[in-house]
Scaffold this active site. Sequence first.
Site, PDB file in Angstrom:
ATOM      1  CG  ASP A  22      37.349  38.883  48.696  1.00  0.00           C
ATOM      2  OD1 ASP A  22      36.353  39.297  48.107  1.00  0.00           O
ATOM      3  OD2 ASP A  22      37.446  38.824  49.935  1.00  0.00           O
ATOM      4  CE  LYS A  25      34.145  34.126  43.354  1.00  0.00           C
ATOM      5  NZ  LYS A  25      35.018  34.339  44.510  1.00  0.00           N
ATOM      6  CB  ALA A  48      29.616  38.552  45.671  1.00  0.00           C
ATOM      7  N   GLY A  49      31.539  41.033  45.773  1.00  0.00           N
ATOM      8  CA  GLY A  49      31.910  42.270  45.090  1.00  0.00           C
ATOM      9  C   GLY A  49      32.953  41.940  44.044  1.00  0.00           C
ATOM     10  CG  HIS A  50      32.486  39.676  41.040  1.00  0.00           C
ATOM     11  ND1 HIS A  50      31.543  38.915  40.399  1.00  0.00           N
ATOM     12  CD2 HIS A  50      32.944  38.922  42.056  1.00  0.00           C
ATOM     13  CE1 HIS A  50      31.446  37.745  41.007  1.00  0.00           C
ATOM     14  NE2 HIS A  50      32.275  37.729  42.010  1.00  0.00           N
ATOM     15  CD  GLN A 230      29.643  34.892  48.820  1.00  0.00           C
ATOM     16  OE1 GLN A 230      28.865  34.027  48.505  1.00  0.00           O
ATOM     17  NE2 GLN A 230      29.394  36.161  48.569  1.00  0.00           N
ATOM     18  CB  THR A 245      28.706  32.996  53.018  1.00  0.00           C
ATOM     19  OG1 THR A 245      27.621  33.876  52.723  1.00  0.00           O
ATOM     20  CG2 THR A 245      28.834  31.934  51.935  1.00  0.00           C
ATOM     21  N   GLY A 308      34.835  47.461  52.084  1.00  0.00           N
ATOM     22  CA  GLY A 308      36.046  48.278  52.245  1.00  0.00           C
ATOM     23  C   GLY A 308      36.939  47.793  53.384  1.00  0.00           C
ATOM     24  N   PRO A 310      39.807  45.946  55.492  1.00  0.00           N
ATOM     25  CG  PRO A 310      41.268  46.620  57.175  1.00  0.00           C
ATOM     26  CD  PRO A 310      39.851  46.724  56.717  1.00  0.00           C
ATOM     27  NE  ARG A 311      39.259  41.512  49.767  1.00  0.00           N
ATOM     28  CZ  ARG A 311      39.305  41.891  48.495  1.00  0.00           C
ATOM     29  NH1 ARG A 311      40.434  41.831  47.830  1.00  0.00           N
ATOM     30  NH2 ARG A 311      38.223  42.317  47.893  1.00  0.00           N
ATOM     31  CG  LEU A 338      52.535  34.845  39.711  1.00  0.00           C
ATOM     32  CD1 LEU A 338      52.545  33.885  40.886  1.00  0.00           C
ATOM     33  CD2 LEU A 338      52.902  34.079  38.431  1.00  0.00           C
ATOM     34  CG  ASP A 339      50.221  41.343  39.607  1.00  0.00           C
ATOM     35  OD1 ASP A 339      49.390  40.426  39.558  1.00  0.00           O
ATOM     36  OD2 ASP A 339      49.941  42.508  39.964  1.00  0.00           O
TER      37      ASP A 339
END
Length: 430
Positions: A22, A25, A48-50, A230, A245, A308, A310-311, A338-339
């Site tokens: 996450d 990429k 994966a989810g981009h 990943q 994984t 979905g 929460p990380r 970075l923001d």
Amino acid sequence: MIGAFSCGIMSVQVIVGAQWGDEGKGKVVDLLAEQSDIVARYQGGANAGHTLVVGDRKYVLHLIPSGILHDNVVCVIGNGVVIDPVALMEEIALLESFGISIEGRLKISHKAHLIMPYHKLLDTLQESGQKIGTTGRGIGPAYIDKYSRTGIRIVDLLDRTILEEKLRRGIAQKNEWFRKVYDAKELDVETTVAEYLEFDRKIDSYITDTTYFVNEAWREGKRLLVEGAQGALLDIDHGTYPFVTSSSPTSGGACTGLGLPPTAIGGVIGIAKAYCTRVGNGPFPTELDDQTGERLRSEGGEFGATTGRPRRCGWLDLVALRYSAMVNGITEIVLTKLDVLNNFDELRVCTDYLLDGRPLKYFPCDCATLERVQPVYETFKGWNSSLADCRAYADLPKAARDYVEMIERAIGARVSYIGTGPGRDEVVTR
Ligand code: IMP
């Protein structure tokens, strides 16, 4: 310009997640695909989810490399990937609904293994015992079948008799497990067989010998961007086992997952977030279980693109990043998001670990030790301003540049791009 694309026989550039996945990429691949002829994915699956934001549209891709959004780019799903045909068909339909034609631009390896409905079911059932926190996409069980040599591959779709025979055998075996081990509902053999025989018709035109395709392209001097899913710390060998994984996201996986020789690789671009996140269980030394972690989550939109969930969020961990840079051979870094740190008065960065009060020289190989380490933090001044209008490195506030340069010094690799927002244009090129 990506470094090694500019010399002699064009060498392959590998993109790896340098942390726990996450890292953003998808956006980086989308950006660098502009200078590429081929974008190839080498491991993982629809776990994966981009997420990509282009104009006012948001795309979430799980299997197809994000290079597909550029109509001059051919995308490859390599032999090391495990493919869920249901997810693949959905993704193709989604792209087509956005008017993106993939005709002739998607090549799927003969040798890639298929994810079956029983893999997804097994993943969920196994999780009730082991609690890795998987995505439930059937990834682990599919790789188990691959390595136990009972997997079903894309090439099997081309021969209906073989496919049917293998499917019936696979379903019968797994149904026995569901019945005897898990006391779970069995899969209906006829429905599953009918569904998978149908995929043959739908996927046929994309199936290619991608090993020859990528090698010939490399020898012809085409520009190849090779993408891992990943992140390094989720690698089956080098990650925080068993909370990993089931494949090799590190750069070595690019060779086995595509059939490219190591000599083809000219550079490894490590994607690192300006802080750390992790989904699923497992040690995370710099995790912030407090208001600051909550702020990082909400300002960074840190919710899984696939599940979905929460990380978990925490400060940047340079010990883990140095280890990742070593294992991957990272030659340049793209620093993303970075923001998200814009509104912090102070930023902390973990520079070392202590174990029982003593400095630890290495990133520990076992989770029990990693759970016990105490991060040593260095504090940096925040920049407390927006990066929205920054397009050149010199536009960044001094405190932000100090943060970037501190990372470069710690890792020994140049930061070549800096993400300043989710949009395609929100990036600073150095
Ligand atoms: P699996 O890949 O679904 O078997 O999950 C194994 C571990 O990898 C879990 O901790 C997942 O949360 C994590 N994981 C898998 N895919 C991703 C990803 O794309 N980003 C971040 N974590 C992931």
